[in-house]
Motif scaffolding. Structure first.
Motif, PDB file in Angstrom:
ATOM      1  N   ALA A 191       0.832  -1.202   0.000  1.00 49.41           N
ATOM      2  CA  ALA A 191       0.000   0.000   0.000  1.00 49.41           C
ATOM      3  C   ALA A 191       0.870   1.257   0.000  1.00 49.41           C
ATOM      4  O   ALA A 191       0.533   2.255  -0.656  1.00 49.41           O
ATOM      5  CB  ALA A 191      -0.923   0.001   1.218  1.00 49.41           C
ATOM      6  N   LEU A 194       2.212   1.667  -3.575  1.00 49.91           N
ATOM      7  CA  LEU A 194       1.143   2.131  -4.465  1.00 49.91           C
ATOM      8  C   LEU A 194       0.859   3.611  -4.268  1.00 49.91           C
ATOM      9  O   LEU A 194       0.630   4.352  -5.234  1.00 49.91           O
ATOM     10  CB  LEU A 194      -0.134   1.325  -4.219  1.00 49.91           C
ATOM     11  CG  LEU A 194      -0.188  -0.060  -4.836  1.00 49.91           C
ATOM     12  CD1 LEU A 194      -1.447  -0.778  -4.387  1.00 49.91           C
ATOM     13  CD2 LEU A 194      -0.134   0.026  -6.359  1.00 49.91           C
ATOM     14  N   SER A 195       0.862   4.046  -3.016  1.00 52.33           N
ATOM     15  CA  SER A 195       0.633   5.460  -2.737  1.00 52.33           C
ATOM     16  C   SER A 195       1.725   6.319  -3.371  1.00 52.33           C
ATOM     17  O   SER A 195       1.441   7.395  -3.927  1.00 52.33           O
ATOM     18  CB  SER A 195       0.580   5.692  -1.225  1.00 52.33           C
ATOM     19  OG  SER A 195       0.420   7.066  -0.921  1.00 52.33           O
ATOM     20  N   ARG A 198       1.159   6.381  -7.092  1.00 54.71           N
ATOM     21  CA  ARG A 198      -0.007   7.240  -7.366  1.00 54.71           C
ATOM     22  C   ARG A 198       0.410   8.715  -7.359  1.00 54.71           C
ATOM     23  O   ARG A 198       0.027   9.490  -8.242  1.00 54.71           O
ATOM     24  CB  ARG A 198      -1.065   6.960  -6.307  1.00 54.71           C
ATOM     25  CG  ARG A 198      -2.311   7.821  -6.275  1.00 54.71           C
ATOM     26  CD  ARG A 198      -3.238   7.604  -7.427  1.00 54.71           C
ATOM     27  NE  ARG A 198      -2.902   8.438  -8.568  1.00 54.71           N
ATOM     28  CZ  ARG A 198      -3.545   8.400  -9.716  1.00 54.71           C
ATOM     29  NH1 ARG A 198      -4.544   7.580  -9.895  1.00 54.71           N
ATOM     30  NH2 ARG A 198      -3.181   9.183 -10.708  1.00 54.71           N
ATOM     31  N   SER A 199       1.223   9.092  -6.381  1.00 54.16           N
ATOM     32  CA  SER A 199       1.653  10.488  -6.289  1.00 54.16           C
ATOM     33  C   SER A 199       2.687  10.828  -7.355  1.00 54.16           C
ATOM     34  O   SER A 199       2.880  12.001  -7.682  1.00 54.16           O
ATOM     35  CB  SER A 199       2.216  10.787  -4.898  1.00 54.16           C
ATOM     36  OG  SER A 199       3.408  10.065  -4.661  1.00 54.16           O
ATOM     37  N   GLN A 215      -6.743  -4.866  -6.319  1.00 55.17           N
ATOM     38  CA  GLN A 215      -6.836  -3.682  -5.469  1.00 55.17           C
ATOM     39  C   GLN A 215      -5.854  -2.619  -5.955  1.00 55.17           C
ATOM     40  O   GLN A 215      -6.165  -1.428  -5.983  1.00 55.17           O
ATOM     41  CB  GLN A 215      -6.526  -4.054  -4.015  1.00 55.17           C
ATOM     42  CG  GLN A 215      -7.556  -4.961  -3.364  1.00 55.17           C
ATOM     43  CD  GLN A 215      -8.834  -4.222  -2.989  1.00 55.17           C
ATOM     44  OE1 GLN A 215      -8.875  -2.996  -2.971  1.00 55.17           O
ATOM     45  NE2 GLN A 215      -9.881  -4.969  -2.685  1.00 55.17           N
ATOM     46  N   ALA A 216      -4.646  -3.058  -6.352  1.00 55.49           N
ATOM     47  CA  ALA A 216      -3.663  -2.110  -6.878  1.00 55.49           C
ATOM     48  C   ALA A 216      -4.161  -1.488  -8.171  1.00 55.49           C
ATOM     49  O   ALA A 216      -4.055  -0.273  -8.382  1.00 55.49           O
ATOM     50  CB  ALA A 216      -2.324  -2.815  -7.105  1.00 55.49           C
ATOM     51  N   ALA A 218      -7.117  -0.956  -9.090  1.00 56.06           N
ATOM     52  CA  ALA A 218      -8.244  -0.046  -8.849  1.00 56.06           C
ATOM     53  C   ALA A 218      -7.808   1.323  -8.365  1.00 56.06           C
ATOM     54  O   ALA A 218      -8.624   2.243  -8.294  1.00 56.06           O
ATOM     55  CB  ALA A 218      -9.217  -0.671  -7.851  1.00 56.06           C
ATOM     56  N   THR A 219      -6.517   1.509  -8.042  1.00 54.85           N
ATOM     57  CA  THR A 219      -6.029   2.838  -7.681  1.00 54.85           C
ATOM     58  C   THR A 219      -5.697   3.669  -8.922  1.00 54.85           C
ATOM     59  O   THR A 219      -5.409   4.856  -8.806  1.00 54.85           O
ATOM     60  CB  THR A 219      -4.756   2.745  -6.799  1.00 54.85           C
ATOM     61  OG1 THR A 219      -3.678   2.191  -7.567  1.00 54.85           O
ATOM     62  CG2 THR A 219      -5.008   1.872  -5.577  1.00 54.85           C
ATOM     63  N   ASP A 221      -6.093   5.553 -12.727  1.00 54.66           N
ATOM     64  CA  ASP A 221      -7.090   6.340 -13.443  1.00 54.66           C
ATOM     65  C   ASP A 221      -7.795   5.497 -14.495  1.00 54.66           C
ATOM     66  O   ASP A 221      -8.972   5.706 -14.796  1.00 54.66           O
ATOM     67  CB  ASP A 221      -6.420   7.530 -14.152  1.00 54.66           C
ATOM     68  CG  ASP A 221      -5.762   8.478 -13.173  1.00 54.66           C
ATOM     69  OD1 ASP A 221      -6.483   9.079 -12.360  1.00 54.66           O
ATOM     70  OD2 ASP A 221      -4.526   8.618 -13.216  1.00 54.66           O
ATOM     71  N   THR A 239     -13.237  -0.024 -10.121  1.00 58.89           N
ATOM     72  CA  THR A 239     -13.341  -0.595  -8.785  1.00 58.89           C
ATOM     73  C   THR A 239     -12.726  -1.994  -8.838  1.00 58.89           C
ATOM     74  O   THR A 239     -12.638  -2.596  -9.912  1.00 58.89           O
ATOM     75  CB  THR A 239     -14.796  -0.708  -8.327  1.00 58.89           C
ATOM     76  OG1 THR A 239     -15.474  -1.643  -9.192  1.00 58.89           O
ATOM     77  CG2 THR A 239     -15.500   0.645  -8.392  1.00 58.89           C
TER      78      THR A 239
END
Length: 254
Positions: A191, A194-195, A198-199, A215-216, A218-219, A221, A239
């Motif tokens: 997590a 991934l954050s 994402r940033s 789950q990854a 789904a983060t 775009d 999702t």
């Protein structure tokens, strides 16, 4: 939400600069046939794009073709307007060093170098001046300032992957490619990574991530679902349930 491949996500409507354009990309191997089959896509500045699909669907091969690690059998790939198929081996390697960052599942850190020196290595290989503040800033961004002088063996798997992310971000690049970046990590470390990815997708940079983790995905775009080497579905604002349904619907992958 399903869209046509290559459509511009609504969330990126103000960011129309395509940093990656691929047209009709195919890749064949002797004895294995066509692993990537006529893929066309665009990736936009500011976007995190995830590529998912059944095991053997061609995800990693496609990423390697898009990033210049492998040459497609046919088709074209442009990064920042430069056509990769027109570059010789040295020019292609230089483009990768200067404009592309990589984050792999296996981290790919040099065991004899400290975290700081691993982050600085791409700039040195590109014969760029290594600014201490850029390396320090990259390590601070991933929360590892206190571990700058540690070698990989002294770091946890999650910390090593965060060093790999810092290495990809220390030099300003158009694209970051991540191949199963959370595959070897526990959920908490995954997590965090991934954050960070994402940033990393900012105004001038895009991130392309291959992952089996729904789950990854789904983060992101946008999600491209690959099957038998071709784009089967495209999802906007996905999702985990939508990604699962798209991956499991219909037949299996190559």
């Amino acid at each position: 939400m399903t869209a046509h491949p290559g459509a511009l996500p609504a969330s990126l409507s103000a960011r129309t600069r395509a940093v990656l354009v691929a047209h009709d990309v195919s890749k064949e191997y002797p004895g294995a046939g066509r692993v990537v089959d006529g893929v066309s896509l665009q990736v936009f500045a500011g976007e995190l794009l995830a590529i998912v699909g059944p095991s053997g669907s061609g995800k990693s091969t496609l990423l390697h073709c898009l990033s210049g690690l492998e040459r497609p059998t046919s088709g074209s790939v442009q990064i920042g307007g430069t056509r990769l198929e027109e570059l010789g081996r040295s020019a292609l390697a230089r483009l990768r060093r200067e404009r592309v960052g990589f984050v792999f599942q296996s981290y790919n850190l040099i065991s004899s170098l400290t975290a700081w020196d691993n982050v600085a290595l791409p700039a040195r290989l590109a014969r760029r001046r290594v600014r201490d503040e850029d390396v320090d800033r990259a390590l601070a961004h991933v929360g590892l300032s206190s571990r700058a002088r540690a070698r990989p063996a002294a770091l946890s798997g999650g910390q090593q992957q965060r060093v790999a992310v810092a290495r990809a971000l220390a030099v300003d690049r158009d694209l970051v490619f991540a191949d199963e970046p959370t595959g070897a990590l526990d959920s908490a470390a995954g997590a965090q990574v991934l954050s960070l990815l994402r940033s990393a997708a900012g105004a001038n940079r895009a991130v392309v991530m291959v992952t089996h983790d729904l789950q990854a995905a789904a983060t992101a775009d946008r999600v491209l679902v690959l099957r038998d080497g071709a784009i089967h579905r495209e999802l906007l604002a996905p999702t985990p349930t939508a990604v699962l349904q798209a991956v499991t619907a219909g037949g299996g992958g190559r």
